[in-house]
Design a protein around this motif. Structure first.
Motif, short mmCIF file in Angstrom:
data_model
loop_
_atom_site.label_atom_id
_atom_site.label_comp_id
_atom_site.label_asym_id
_atom_site.label_seq_id
_atom_site.Cartn_x
_atom_site.Cartn_y
_atom_site.Cartn_z
N ALA A 252 0.82 -1.22 0.00
CA ALA A 252 0.00 0.00 0.00
C ALA A 252 0.85 1.27 0.00
O ALA A 252 0.54 2.22 -0.73
N VAL A 253 1.94 1.29 0.79
CA VAL A 253 2.70 2.54 0.95
C VAL A 253 4.10 2.46 0.34
O VAL A 253 4.76 3.49 0.20
N GLY A 254 4.56 1.27 0.00
CA GLY A 254 5.91 1.13 -0.52
C GLY A 254 6.89 0.73 0.57
O GLY A 254 6.68 1.02 1.76
N GLU A 255 7.97 0.06 0.18
CA GLU A 255 8.91 -0.47 1.17
C GLU A 255 9.61 0.62 1.95
O GLU A 255 9.80 0.51 3.18
N ALA A 256 10.02 1.71 1.31
CA ALA A 256 10.73 2.77 2.00
C ALA A 256 9.84 3.45 3.04
O ALA A 256 10.26 3.65 4.19
N ALA A 257 8.63 3.79 2.66
CA ALA A 257 7.72 4.44 3.60
C ALA A 257 7.35 3.48 4.74
O ALA A 257 7.22 3.91 5.90
N TYR A 258 7.17 2.22 4.43
CA TYR A 258 6.86 1.22 5.46
C TYR A 258 7.98 1.15 6.50
O TYR A 258 7.71 1.12 7.70
N ASN A 259 9.22 1.16 6.06
CA ASN A 259 10.32 1.09 7.01
C ASN A 259 10.47 2.36 7.83
O ASN A 259 10.92 2.31 8.97
N ARG A 260 10.11 3.49 7.25
CA ARG A 260 10.10 4.72 8.05
C ARG A 260 9.05 4.64 9.15
O ARG A 260 9.28 5.07 10.29
N GLU A 261 7.90 4.07 8.83
CA GLU A 261 6.86 3.87 9.86
C GLU A 261 7.37 2.96 10.97
O GLU A 261 7.18 3.24 12.16
N ARG A 262 8.01 1.86 10.60
CA ARG A 262 8.51 0.93 11.60
C ARG A 262 9.66 1.53 12.42
O ARG A 262 9.81 1.22 13.61
N MET A 263 10.48 2.37 11.80
CA MET A 263 11.52 3.06 12.54
C MET A 263 10.92 3.96 13.62
O MET A 263 11.38 3.97 14.77
N LYS A 264 9.89 4.69 13.26
CA LYS A 264 9.21 5.54 14.23
C LYS A 264 8.60 4.70 15.35
O LYS A 264 8.68 5.06 16.53
N GLU A 265 8.01 3.57 14.99
CA GLU A 265 7.43 2.67 15.98
C GLU A 265 8.49 2.17 16.97
O GLU A 265 8.28 2.17 18.19
N GLY A 266 9.64 1.75 16.43
CA GLY A 266 10.71 1.25 17.30
C GLY A 266 11.28 2.33 18.20
O GLY A 266 11.50 2.10 19.40
N LEU A 267 11.54 3.52 17.66
CA LEU A 267 12.10 4.61 18.46
C LEU A 267 11.11 5.08 19.52
O LEU A 267 11.51 5.43 20.65
N ASP A 268 9.82 5.10 19.19
CA ASP A 268 8.81 5.48 20.19
C ASP A 268 8.81 4.50 21.36
O ASP A 268 8.71 4.91 22.53
N TRP A 269 8.91 3.21 21.08
CA TRP A 269 8.94 2.21 22.16
C TRP A 269 10.18 2.38 23.02
O TRP A 269 10.11 2.27 24.25
N ILE A 270 11.32 2.67 22.39
CA ILE A 270 12.56 2.87 23.16
C ILE A 270 12.45 4.08 24.07
O ILE A 270 12.89 4.04 25.23
N ARG A 271 11.85 5.15 23.58
CA ARG A 271 11.68 6.35 24.42
C ARG A 271 10.75 6.08 25.59
O ARG A 271 10.95 6.59 26.70
N ARG A 272 9.73 5.24 25.38
CA ARG A 272 8.79 4.94 26.47
C ARG A 272 9.35 3.91 27.44
O ARG A 272 8.92 3.85 28.60
N ASN A 273 10.29 3.08 26.99
CA ASN A 273 10.80 1.98 27.83
C ASN A 273 12.33 1.98 27.85
O ASN A 273 12.97 1.01 27.42
N PRO A 274 12.95 3.04 28.37
CA PRO A 274 14.42 3.11 28.32
C PRO A 274 15.09 2.03 29.16
O PRO A 274 16.13 1.50 28.77
N LYS A 275 14.51 1.69 30.31
CA LYS A 275 15.13 0.67 31.16
C LYS A 275 15.05 -0.72 30.50
O LYS A 275 16.02 -1.47 30.51
#
Length: 429
Positions: A252-275
């Motif tokens: 639907a969005v293309g591989e590059a855009a999909y990976n940008r979405e997943r990057m944001k998802e991963g970084l958001d989880w790291i910011r919420r769960n640093p420990k």
């Protein structure tokens, strides 16, 4: 897909379009095998032969690499023999299509070339350019070597500091030119087909999100004993390989855009769960070096001490052959950085194991020498005719035990006695 259509596309079970999910070098080699042998049993056999040839070539380079690094020939021979006769994981690494053997061969080749090209204090412009161009080619095999390249380049600049500052700066500019020219075709292809600029691969965001979440483990669930079935299902539900929903999103969005979405998802989880992220990263660091792989607990009694002895061997090399030691230090410090923050797996650990074998065999060979089992002799200068990478003013000294010295004296005396007798008979005749 590359063998059938000539396109780097559709890396998952159902079509998703053009891809940069994998580095292009090994899929290209596999496509040649599949074009010639087909994708059935003959193709699998061809894959096995390709991997075996690459692994054999890599281990065969270890004696040469050890010699150029200033180590005795026997050290490289022992490392190559151990790597060849004790394969790490036959099923995944030999029959699989992960390209691990090509990564090892490429890494050893780059280490060998770097030690040889920069063994002196003055380096030609051609070698600076070739260094950058060869690294550009190596990144098409394994872009995870980028931190190693950066570490090595700093070491090389330090090694050649006796040149003028202008010479070092111009050399680094030539490295950048060679690297850019080698990376340009694949980079432009990705920009045109995926619509984004990227460094070789597109899947960093995907891997970061898949391996950093509430159900994440420090290493692949399949590598635990017993296998973590529930966690493996959780992982596959987040990955396009196992989730039709994720593949639909890529379409639907293309591989590059999909990976940008997943990057944001991963970084958001790291910011919420640093420990939690810190704990996962610390465990990955430990597991990377002391790897508790599937079905290998009985072997860990040998493998774990090998890492410790190899670290001791690295310290010895830093004292005796500083330039070579710093390159090996870069291998150990820089390469694992990516996997500390994503995941530890046997196929990611395998490419660095040759450095452990080469470093552990140096103290082992010296021990055998002291016991009189073997005799160590300088390798690079006397055996191969190559300039070694040891520090200026130093030599690679052999180690002869008392038993070896006595044997050498007896053989020399015997040969001299035979020569004198022969000379006397000839003179009398």
């Amino acid at each position: 897909n590359l063998a059938a259509t000539g396109e780097f596309a559709n890396p998952y079970p159902s079509p998703t379009g053009p891809t940069a999910h994998s580095a292009p070098a090994y899929p290209f080699l596999l496509s040649l095998v599949f074009r010639g042998a087909g994708t059935g049993a003959e193709g699998r056999l061809g894959c096995l032969i390709l991997n075996a040839v690459l692994a054999s070539a890599a281990y065969a380079l270890l004696p040469v690499l050890g010699a150029v690094a200033g180590l005795p020939v026997v050290v490289g021979m022992l490392a190559g023999a151990l790597g060849a006769i004790v394969p790490r994981v036959w099923g995944d690494l030999m029959v699989g299509a992960s390209g691990t053997q090509l990564r090892v061969f490429t890494w050893i080749t780059m280490q060998l070339l770097t030690l040889y090209w920069f063994r002196g204090n003055v380096v030609s412009r051609l070698r600076w350019f070739a260094y950058g161009a060869c690294w550009g080619g190596a990144f098409h095999v394994d872009p995870a070597l980028l931190p190693v390249f950066l570490f090595w380049t700093v070491v090389v600049a330090w090694k050649t500091r006796r040149e003028s500052a202008t010479g070092v700066v111009s050399g680094l500019l030539l490295v950048l030119i060679g690297l850019s020219l080698a990376l340009l075709p694949w980079t432009l292809r990705n920009r045109m087909q995926l619509g984004a600029w990227m460094f070789i691969r597109s899947n960093l965001g995907l891997e970061l999100a898949v391996h950093n979440n509430d159900s994440a483990l420090p290493m692949d669930p399949w590598d635990f004993t017993p296998i973590r079935v529930h966690e493996s299902r959780q992982l596959m539900s987040r990955h396009p390989f196992g989730s039709a929903r994720e593949r639909n999103r890529i379409r639907a969005v293309g591989e590059a855009a999909y990976n940008r979405e997943r990057m944001k998802e991963g970084l958001d989880w790291i910011r919420r769960n640093p420990k939690r992220f810190a704990v996962l990263s610390l465990k990955r660091l430990v597991y990377f070096w002391f790897y508790p792989g599937t079905g290998r607990r009985y072997r860990n009694l040998v493998l774990y001490p090998m890492v410790i002895v190899a670290a001791w061997g690295l310290l010895r090399m830093l004292r005796r052959h500083r330039f070579a030691g710093l390159l090996f230090l870069g291998d150990w410090v820089a390469y694992p950085l990516t996997y500390y923050f994503i995941v530890v797996s046997g196929r990611y650990r395998y490419p660095i194991e040759w450095t452990i074998l080469l470093r552990v065999d140096d103290p082992a060979a010296e021990l055998l020498c002291r016991l009189g089992v073997v005799e160590l002799a300088p390798a690079a200068d006397q055996t191969l005719g190559l300039g070694s990478a040891h520090a200026p003013g130093r030599t690679t000294k052999g180690c002869l035990s008392s038993a070896g010295k006595r044997c050498h004296t007896r053989l020399t005396g015997f040969a001299e006695l035979r020569r004198k007798r022969c000379h006397t008979r000839l003179t009398g005749f």
